[in-house]
Design a protein around this motif. Sequence first.
Motif, PDB file in Angstrom:
ATOM      1  N   LEU A 290       0.858  -1.184   0.000  1.00  0.00           N
ATOM      2  CA  LEU A 290       0.000   0.000   0.000  1.00  0.00           C
ATOM      3  C   LEU A 290       0.893   1.232   0.000  1.00  0.00           C
ATOM      4  CD1 LEU A 290      -3.120   0.510   2.315  1.00  0.00           C
ATOM      5  CD2 LEU A 290      -1.674   2.393   1.575  1.00  0.00           C
ATOM      6  N   GLY A 291       0.735   2.061  -1.005  1.00  0.00           N
ATOM      7  CA  GLY A 291       1.529   3.268  -1.102  1.00  0.00           C
ATOM      8  C   GLY A 291       0.945   4.384  -0.260  1.00  0.00           C
ATOM      9  N   ILE A 292       1.766   4.942   0.617  1.00  0.00           N
ATOM     10  CA  ILE A 292       1.357   6.077   1.437  1.00  0.00           C
ATOM     11  C   ILE A 292       1.838   7.346   0.741  1.00  0.00           C
ATOM     12  CG2 ILE A 292       1.518   7.172   3.687  1.00  0.00           C
ATOM     13  CD1 ILE A 292       0.130   4.476   3.800  1.00  0.00           C
ATOM     14  N   SER A 293       0.920   8.206   0.344  1.00  0.00           N
ATOM     15  CA  SER A 293       1.293   9.423  -0.372  1.00  0.00           C
ATOM     16  C   SER A 293       1.602  10.573   0.563  1.00  0.00           C
ATOM     17  CB  SER A 293       0.166   9.843  -1.321  1.00  0.00           C
ATOM     18  OG  SER A 293      -0.958  10.288  -0.576  1.00  0.00           O
ATOM     19  N   GLY A 294       1.133  10.473   1.810  1.00  0.00           N
ATOM     20  CA  GLY A 294       1.209  11.606   2.726  1.00  0.00           C
ATOM     21  C   GLY A 294      -0.105  12.341   2.808  1.00  0.00           C
TER      22      GLY A 294
ATOM     23  N   GLU B  59       6.358  14.538   9.007  1.00  0.00           N
ATOM     24  CA  GLU B  59       5.787  14.445  10.355  1.00  0.00           C
ATOM     25  C   GLU B  59       4.556  13.544  10.360  1.00  0.00           C
ATOM     26  OE1 GLU B  59       3.874  17.357  13.826  1.00  0.00           O
ATOM     27  OE2 GLU B  59       4.718  18.224  11.998  1.00  0.00           O
ATOM     28  N   TYR B  60       3.742  13.677   9.345  1.00  0.00           N
ATOM     29  CA  TYR B  60       2.523  12.863   9.246  1.00  0.00           C
ATOM     30  C   TYR B  60       2.868  11.381   9.094  1.00  0.00           C
ATOM     31  CZ  TYR B  60      -2.401  12.000   8.062  1.00  0.00           C
ATOM     32  OH  TYR B  60      -3.707  11.567   8.053  1.00  0.00           O
ATOM     33  N   LEU B  61       3.887  11.084   8.321  1.00  0.00           N
ATOM     34  CA  LEU B  61       4.317   9.691   8.152  1.00  0.00           C
ATOM     35  C   LEU B  61       4.738   9.088   9.493  1.00  0.00           C
ATOM     36  CD1 LEU B  61       6.450   9.921   4.871  1.00  0.00           C
ATOM     37  CD2 LEU B  61       4.159   8.948   5.116  1.00  0.00           C
ATOM     38  N   SER B  62       5.466   9.849  10.282  1.00  0.00           N
ATOM     39  CA  SER B  62       5.901   9.366  11.599  1.00  0.00           C
ATOM     40  C   SER B  62       4.699   9.080  12.499  1.00  0.00           C
ATOM     41  CB  SER B  62       6.832  10.383  12.259  1.00  0.00           C
ATOM     42  OG  SER B  62       8.017  10.542  11.507  1.00  0.00           O
ATOM     43  N   ASN B  63       3.722   9.981  12.492  1.00  0.00           N
ATOM     44  CA  ASN B  63       2.514   9.774  13.295  1.00  0.00           C
ATOM     45  C   ASN B  63       1.756   8.537  12.841  1.00  0.00           C
ATOM     46  OD1 ASN B  63       3.124  12.128  14.660  1.00  0.00           O
ATOM     47  ND2 ASN B  63       1.729  13.404  13.464  1.00  0.00           N
ATOM     48  N   LEU B  64       1.707   8.334  11.544  1.00  0.00           N
ATOM     49  CA  LEU B  64       0.992   7.191  10.999  1.00  0.00           C
ATOM     50  C   LEU B  64       1.686   5.884  11.350  1.00  0.00           C
ATOM     51  CD1 LEU B  64      -1.426   6.278   9.319  1.00  0.00           C
ATOM     52  CD2 LEU B  64      -0.040   6.609   7.256  1.00  0.00           C
ATOM     53  N   GLU B  65       3.016   5.872  11.308  1.00  0.00           N
ATOM     54  CA  GLU B  65       3.763   4.673  11.687  1.00  0.00           C
ATOM     55  C   GLU B  65       3.455   4.267  13.125  1.00  0.00           C
ATOM     56  OE1 GLU B  65       7.862   4.533   9.068  1.00  0.00           O
ATOM     57  OE2 GLU B  65       7.775   5.937  10.748  1.00  0.00           O
TER      58      GLU B  65
END
Length: 288
Positions: free
Chosen positions: A26-30, A64-70
Amino acid sequence: MATDKLNITSVTVDEAVADVGARHVLGISGGKDSAALAIYLKDRIPNLEYFFTDTGAELPETYEYLSNLEAVLGKRIERLNSERGFDHWLQVYGGALPSPQMRWCTKMLKIKPLEAWLGDSRTYTYIGIRADENRSGYISTKSTIRPVFPFKEDGITKEQVFKILDDAGVGLPEYYEWRTRSGCSFCFFQRKSEWIGLSERHPELFEEAIAYENKQGFEDTAMKGRQYTWSQGETLPELRERADEIKEKHAAAMQRAVSRRTNLLLVDALDDVLAEEDGDDGCMVCHI
């Protein structure tokens, strides 16, 4: 179901999961939709791999959003990097900035690194296109990669995407306060009001975009003297000189959008206005 553009047949989630030995990615675009889809499928597909094609020129809010999502997913989002960065490919393409007519950035910095990472493995790629959208997103032409559209399959709409993100405590990326899609800080799909937003919130990134705009393909005699601009019709300094005018028009359009529809969220109003201002085309990879 079948996709429209490439005549590549998509499959349901259950059909994909039943294919033992295949990869599930699944590609995370941000952006909001791919983030919501990752959360939506987290428990349903435990072996789902998450990836982000990192050009190295993303917004700070995106990282920052990617870190929160992880933290919510409890799993790393794999960062895929092109072996050669933007500057290399800018030189290869003779100093010509990427544009809607020549999207070499999408091809060289996103699609090729992704397909290299996948190799020839039998793969199902889960795409965050909602049930209330009429687009297909990026569909690979490789026969080993099959698309899956869980939100379309389950009838998930934008309102439900917001709820998924809120319930998970993730919310929306902060850049939604002034622009509606993820992507490079100097993405040519930005509308003029979004460029002004970049200049005010990240002036150093705006100056970087100006520096790229000023680069010319001097090594190639056919390119000498040609001017390329990120925003069609004017340079970024020229656009910045019109900041007050652009902001006034944008504010008036936002007011009209809010008055036309009741209970309109800010992000919906912004999306409506920006689509009205400059059309709703976007990068197929970055916009999901």
